[in-house]
Design a protein around this motif. Structure first.
Motif, short mmCIF file in Angstrom:
data_model
loop_
_atom_site.label_atom_id
_atom_site.label_comp_id
_atom_site.label_asym_id
_atom_site.label_seq_id
_atom_site.Cartn_x
_atom_site.Cartn_y
_atom_site.Cartn_z
N ARG A 135 0.82 -1.22 0.00
CA ARG A 135 0.00 0.00 0.00
C ARG A 135 0.85 1.26 0.00
O ARG A 135 0.35 2.35 -0.30
CB ARG A 135 -0.93 0.01 1.22
CG ARG A 135 -1.94 -1.12 1.22
CD ARG A 135 -2.78 -1.12 2.47
NE ARG A 135 -1.95 -1.26 3.67
CZ ARG A 135 -2.38 -1.03 4.91
NH1 ARG A 135 -3.63 -0.67 5.12
NH2 ARG A 135 -1.57 -1.20 5.95
N GLU A 136 2.13 1.14 0.30
CA GLU A 136 2.99 2.33 0.31
C GLU A 136 3.38 2.79 -1.09
O GLU A 136 3.87 3.90 -1.26
CB GLU A 136 4.24 2.08 1.17
CG GLU A 136 3.90 1.97 2.64
CD GLU A 136 5.12 1.95 3.52
OE1 GLU A 136 5.99 2.83 3.34
OE2 GLU A 136 5.21 1.06 4.38
N CYS A 171 -0.07 11.34 -2.64
CA CYS A 171 0.22 10.43 -1.53
C CYS A 171 -0.88 10.48 -0.48
O CYS A 171 -1.36 9.42 -0.03
CB CYS A 171 1.57 10.78 -0.88
SG CYS A 171 3.00 10.42 -1.91
N ARG A 172 -1.27 11.67 -0.08
CA ARG A 172 -2.32 11.80 0.93
C ARG A 172 -3.61 11.10 0.48
O ARG A 172 -4.23 10.36 1.25
CB ARG A 172 -2.59 13.27 1.24
CG ARG A 172 -1.50 13.90 2.07
CD ARG A 172 -1.79 15.36 2.35
NE ARG A 172 -0.77 15.93 3.21
CZ ARG A 172 -0.30 17.16 3.10
NH1 ARG A 172 -0.78 17.98 2.17
NH2 ARG A 172 0.63 17.59 3.92
N GLU A 173 -4.01 11.34 -0.75
CA GLU A 173 -5.24 10.74 -1.26
C GLU A 173 -5.13 9.22 -1.31
O GLU A 173 -6.03 8.50 -0.87
CB GLU A 173 -5.53 11.30 -2.66
CG GLU A 173 -6.77 10.72 -3.29
CD GLU A 173 -6.98 11.22 -4.71
OE1 GLU A 173 -7.49 10.42 -5.52
OE2 GLU A 173 -6.63 12.37 -5.00
N HIS A 174 -4.00 8.72 -1.83
CA HIS A 174 -3.81 7.27 -1.93
C HIS A 174 -3.77 6.61 -0.56
O HIS A 174 -4.45 5.60 -0.33
CB HIS A 174 -2.53 6.96 -2.70
CG HIS A 174 -2.14 5.53 -2.65
ND1 HIS A 174 -2.82 4.54 -3.33
CD2 HIS A 174 -1.16 4.88 -1.95
CE1 HIS A 174 -2.27 3.36 -3.08
NE2 HIS A 174 -1.26 3.55 -2.23
N TYR A 175 -2.99 7.17 0.36
CA TYR A 175 -2.85 6.55 1.68
C TYR A 175 -4.16 6.57 2.45
O TYR A 175 -4.45 5.65 3.20
CB TYR A 175 -1.71 7.20 2.46
CG TYR A 175 -0.34 6.92 1.88
CD1 TYR A 175 -0.06 5.71 1.27
CD2 TYR A 175 0.67 7.87 1.93
CE1 TYR A 175 1.18 5.44 0.72
CE2 TYR A 175 1.92 7.61 1.39
CZ TYR A 175 2.17 6.39 0.78
OH TYR A 175 3.40 6.13 0.25
N GLY A 222 -6.28 2.93 3.52
CA GLY A 222 -6.39 2.65 4.93
C GLY A 222 -5.19 2.98 5.79
O GLY A 222 -5.18 2.70 6.99
N LEU A 223 -4.16 3.58 5.22
CA LEU A 223 -3.00 4.00 6.02
C LEU A 223 -3.24 5.36 6.67
O LEU A 223 -2.58 5.71 7.64
CB LEU A 223 -1.73 4.05 5.16
CG LEU A 223 -1.22 2.70 4.66
CD1 LEU A 223 -0.08 2.90 3.66
CD2 LEU A 223 -0.78 1.82 5.81
N GLY A 224 -4.14 6.12 6.09
CA GLY A 224 -4.44 7.47 6.57
C GLY A 224 -3.61 8.50 5.83
O GLY A 224 -2.45 8.27 5.50
N ALA A 225 -4.23 9.64 5.56
CA ALA A 225 -3.57 10.71 4.79
C ALA A 225 -2.26 11.17 5.43
O ALA A 225 -1.32 11.55 4.74
CB ALA A 225 -4.52 11.88 4.61
N ALA A 226 -2.19 11.12 6.75
CA ALA A 226 -1.00 11.60 7.46
C ALA A 226 0.20 10.68 7.31
O ALA A 226 1.32 11.04 7.68
CB ALA A 226 -1.31 11.80 8.94
N TRP A 227 0.01 9.49 6.75
CA TRP A 227 1.10 8.52 6.57
C TRP A 227 2.30 9.15 5.85
O TRP A 227 3.44 8.89 6.16
CB TRP A 227 0.58 7.31 5.80
CG TRP A 227 1.60 6.22 5.60
CD1 TRP A 227 2.36 6.00 4.49
CD2 TRP A 227 2.00 5.23 6.55
NE1 TRP A 227 3.20 4.95 4.68
CE2 TRP A 227 2.99 4.45 5.94
CE3 TRP A 227 1.61 4.94 7.84
CZ2 TRP A 227 3.60 3.38 6.59
CZ3 TRP A 227 2.21 3.87 8.48
CH2 TRP A 227 3.20 3.11 7.86
N VAL A 228 2.01 10.01 4.89
CA VAL A 228 3.07 10.60 4.08
C VAL A 228 3.89 11.65 4.83
O VAL A 228 5.01 11.97 4.43
CB VAL A 228 2.49 11.19 2.77
CG1 VAL A 228 1.67 12.44 3.05
CG2 VAL A 228 3.59 11.50 1.77
N GLU A 229 3.37 12.18 5.92
CA GLU A 229 4.04 13.28 6.61
C GLU A 229 5.45 12.91 7.06
O GLU A 229 6.31 13.77 7.19
CB GLU A 229 3.21 13.76 7.81
CG GLU A 229 1.85 14.29 7.43
CD GLU A 229 1.87 15.40 6.38
OE1 GLU A 229 2.74 16.28 6.44
OE2 GLU A 229 0.98 15.39 5.50
#
Length: 167
Positions: free
Chosen positions: A29-30, A148-152, A156-163
């Motif tokens: 998912r990353e 990234c935000r939209e995809h994550y 199910g990883l959450g938009a903040a995953w990319v931060e």
């Protein structure tokens, strides 16, 4: 005689922490979809200088559309091989690639390569072009961040995953 005083150095402002992560993720998912059979995995999204570092993964003879960069790009092929339609060289595993600013190219992976992964350090935007060199789209650190935000969020990883990759 005056007494010398010592002072604490002023706090460092604006400097982000170092970053050390596994480049090739275990969790599929990353990988963020970019085009049919093309994904990227963000490693650094530099919102100060506008550049980014990522892994580009292409499967099943994918193509990264015709584009150019206003700043230099460097890459290192980790797996597989690829070439530019506009050149006669092939970048294979272990190859280092330098792209001069302004050069137009179309990245393609040969049919006999099931998967290609290349690390890219991109100093600025990707400007997509049509056959007459007219701009038809672009990507920059901000559009990459939004992708990234939209995809994550969607996976199910959450938009903040990319931060974790933003500096």
């Amino acid at each position: 005689m005056t007494r010398m005083q010592t002072r604490e150095p002023p706090p460092t402002r604006g400097i982000q922490a170092e970053l050390a992560v596994a480049a090739i993720p275990v969790d599929e998912r990353e990988w963020v979809p970019q085009a049919p059979d093309v994904w990227f995995r963000p490693l650094l999204l530099n919102t100060v200088s506008g550049g980014w570092c990522n892994l580009l993964r292409v499967r099943k003879s994918g193509v990264l559309s015709r584009h150019r960069h206003p700043m230099l790009v460097v890459g290192y092929v980790i797996k597989g091989k690829w070439r530019y339609l506009e050149h006669d060289w092939v970048a294979e595993e272990g190859s280092f690639v330098y792209e001069p600013p302004g050069e137009v190219h179309t990245l393609v992976v040969p049919d006999d390569v099931p998967e290609m992964i290349t690390f890219f350090n991109i100093g600025g935007a990707m400007i997509y072009l049509d056959a007459e060199d007219r701009t038809i789209g672009y990507e920059d650190v901000w559009t990459k961040l939004a992708m990234c935000r939209e995809h994550y969020e969607r996976v199910g990883l959450g938009a903040a995953w990319v931060e974790r990759f933003v500096r």
